[in-house]
Design a protein around this motif. Structure first.
Motif, PDB file in Angstrom:
ATOM      1  N   ILE A 215       0.869  -1.125   0.169  1.00 57.49           N
ATOM      2  CA  ILE A 215      -0.034   0.024   0.045  1.00 57.49           C
ATOM      3  C   ILE A 215       0.831   1.217   0.048  1.00 57.49           C
ATOM      4  N   LEU A 216       0.343   2.333  -0.600  1.00 57.95           N
ATOM      5  CA  LEU A 216       1.266   3.534  -1.042  1.00 57.95           C
ATOM      6  C   LEU A 216       0.481   4.617  -0.985  1.00 57.95           C
ATOM      7  N   GLY A 217       0.759   5.642  -0.275  1.00 61.29           N
ATOM      8  CA  GLY A 217       0.015   6.916  -0.067  1.00 61.29           C
ATOM      9  C   GLY A 217       0.994   8.190  -0.078  1.00 61.29           C
ATOM     10  N   LEU A 218       0.233   9.190  -0.509  1.00 66.23           N
ATOM     11  CA  LEU A 218       0.856  10.475  -0.466  1.00 66.23           C
ATOM     12  C   LEU A 218       0.624  11.554   0.526  1.00 66.23           C
ATOM     13  N   SER A 219       1.117  12.396   1.684  1.00 64.62           N
ATOM     14  CA  SER A 219       0.724  13.233   2.501  1.00 64.62           C
ATOM     15  C   SER A 219      -0.060  12.777   3.514  1.00 64.62           C
ATOM     16  N   SER A 220      -1.532  13.018   3.843  1.00 64.38           N
ATOM     17  CA  SER A 220      -2.399  12.146   4.645  1.00 64.38           C
ATOM     18  C   SER A 220      -2.521  10.714   4.020  1.00 64.38           C
ATOM     19  N   GLY A 221      -2.428  10.401   2.936  1.00 64.14           N
ATOM     20  CA  GLY A 221      -2.361   9.026   2.530  1.00 64.14           C
ATOM     21  C   GLY A 221      -1.232   8.327   2.947  1.00 64.14           C
ATOM     22  N   GLY A 222      -0.100   9.008   3.116  1.00 71.48           N
ATOM     23  CA  GLY A 222       1.117   8.485   3.441  1.00 71.48           C
ATOM     24  C   GLY A 222       1.080   7.795   4.773  1.00 71.48           C
ATOM     25  N   SER A 223       0.400   8.722   5.714  1.00 69.81           N
ATOM     26  CA  SER A 223       0.276   8.236   7.151  1.00 69.81           C
ATOM     27  C   SER A 223      -1.000   7.175   7.312  1.00 69.81           C
ATOM     28  N   ALA A 224      -1.670   7.343   6.123  1.00 67.87           N
ATOM     29  CA  ALA A 224      -2.976   6.502   6.407  1.00 67.87           C
ATOM     30  C   ALA A 224      -2.372   5.065   5.782  1.00 67.87           C
ATOM     31  N   ALA A 225      -1.412   5.168   4.754  1.00 72.25           N
ATOM     32  CA  ALA A 225      -0.916   4.054   4.271  1.00 72.25           C
ATOM     33  C   ALA A 225      -0.144   2.960   5.481  1.00 72.25           C
ATOM     34  N   PHE A 226       0.557   3.735   6.172  1.00 68.67           N
ATOM     35  CA  PHE A 226       1.106   3.106   7.426  1.00 68.67           C
ATOM     36  C   PHE A 226      -0.004   2.398   8.429  1.00 68.67           C
ATOM     37  N   GLY A 227      -1.023   3.352   8.848  1.00 64.57           N
ATOM     38  CA  GLY A 227      -2.157   3.055   9.425  1.00 64.57           C
ATOM     39  C   GLY A 227      -2.780   1.609   8.946  1.00 64.57           C
ATOM     40  N   VAL A 228      -2.697   1.576   7.843  1.00 67.83           N
ATOM     41  CA  VAL A 228      -3.598   0.194   7.114  1.00 67.83           C
ATOM     42  C   VAL A 228      -2.694  -0.982   7.612  1.00 67.83           C
ATOM     43  N   GLY A 229      -1.347  -0.691   7.362  1.00 71.76           N
ATOM     44  CA  GLY A 229      -0.503  -1.823   7.490  1.00 71.76           C
ATOM     45  C   GLY A 229      -0.461  -1.956   8.940  1.00 71.76           C
ATOM     46  N   TRP A 230      -0.327  -1.028   9.775  1.00 68.75           N
ATOM     47  CA  TRP A 230      -0.369  -1.238  11.470  1.00 68.75           C
ATOM     48  C   TRP A 230      -1.573  -1.889  11.884  1.00 68.75           C
TER      49      TRP A 230
END
Length: 342
Positions: A215-230
């Protein structure tokens, strides 16, 4: 230490400090094919400065200046353009008219299927948050990397956040992005699994192994991508965060502390920020990303943190996107590789 340096060190991760530059936001610009002789077209920064108050009515002029600044010298990877002779995957558009997890919000998404997909064996999948921003660059890159054998066949899912919602705190506006991307709950992971991936699984033979999901994201999508993995390390094992918003828009500044306090999860993480990244009412992105990298190092995650000189955009990432995906997708399970490929 200055912003271009970090004390983060650990045996199983890499910290890179990279000089670079850019002056655009990764957004396409419409150009009048027959401009009047006296007409002056705005630069990308000028256009962004004009657009931001429309999207965020409450944004201040000081924060607008933070969005448009940039630096460094980043040139896009040549592999963002499909190489001659490389077979092209197929991209189709889909919509979820009414989400049940995010009620009342419509979501558009696109599915990329590589030419090498046959259906007789499971394949990997990669989700791109704010997916429409990546439709021009990532499908050709996936084509090239799959063809050269650096990636297994990967089905790409490019999904946008919901179009109806409360907007952003302080800034205002419309849309559901802050609700979906900037909170630290597991609702986005559930949405992706139950409302998007479930549909894609019904059409294609997708592996059920976490090591086959990115999963990959930019800006708020970047922190969200980490949250999905978490929240779902059993589902997403590979994460890319580009100028991630690990700041207090809606609570994502809690991530570094949460990482430090919990046992390490089976995630591989690539993240990037720059000295010209945002500094706004919500927080300081360069410092927040360094705090996040320090937390990942403390828990000995398998990760890379690249800190350059760029601003809040895709320029740094796109300059090395091919190497990022090669690193992210190394050592995939044998049952998803192409025959006679490493």
């Amino acid at each position: 230490m200055g912003l271009g340096q970090s004390p983060v060190t650990a045996a199983n991760h890499t910290l890179r400090t990279v000089a670079g530059d850019g002056d655009t936001t990764g957004r396409s610009q419409e150009v009048d094919p027959k401009p009047e002789a006296t007409k002056s077209m705005p630069s990308a920064s000028e256009q962004l400065a004009q657009d931001l108050p429309r999207f965020f009515p409450g944004i201040t002029s000081k924060d607008i200046q933070a969005y448009i600044r940039d630096g460094g010298n980043y040139e896009p990877s040549p592999l963002l353009q499909r190489e001659l002779g490389t077979p092209a995957g197929v991209l189709t558009k889909h919509s979820i008219e009414r989400s049940t997890i995010f009620p009342g919000s419509k979501h558009d998404y696109w599915v990329y299927v590589p030419k090498q997909y046959r259906g007789d064996k499971p394949v990997c999948v990669m989700v791109f948050l704010d997916g429409e921003s990546f439709l021009k660059t990532m499908p050709p890159l996936l084509d090239n990397l799959i063809q050269e054998g650096s990636l297994p066949p990967v089905i790409g899912i490019f999904t946008n956040s919901g179009v109806a919602g409360p907007g952003y705190p302080i800034y205002g506006g419309k849309g559901n992005r802050a609700v979906e991307y900037d909170m630290v709950n597991g609702r986005l992971a559930s949405f992706l699994d139950n409302e998007i991936l479930s549909k894609v699984r019904g059409q294609y033979n997708i592996s059920n192994k976490a090591g086959c999901h990115g999963i990959l994201g930019l800006s708020s999508g970047g922190s969200a991508a980490f949250g999905v993995g978490w929240h779902r390390p059993d589902l997403f094992g590979r994460v890319v965060s580009i100028v991630g918003s690990f700041v207090n828009i809606a609570g994502a500044d809690a991530w570094p502390s949460m990482v430090r306090r919990a046992e390490r999860k089976p995630l591989r993480v690539w993240m990037q920020s720059g000295s010209k990244d945002l500094d706004t009412v919500f927080g300081n992105w360069p410092l927040a990303n360094q705090q996040m990298a320090s937390a990942l190092a403390y828990r000995e995650y398998d990760f890379v943190f690249e800190f350059g000189e760029g601003g809040h955009n895709l320029r740094h990432f796109l300059s090395e996107a091919d190497d990022v995906l090669r690193w992210l997708w190394r050592d995939v399970p044998a049952d998803v590789r192409l025959p006679n490929r490493p």
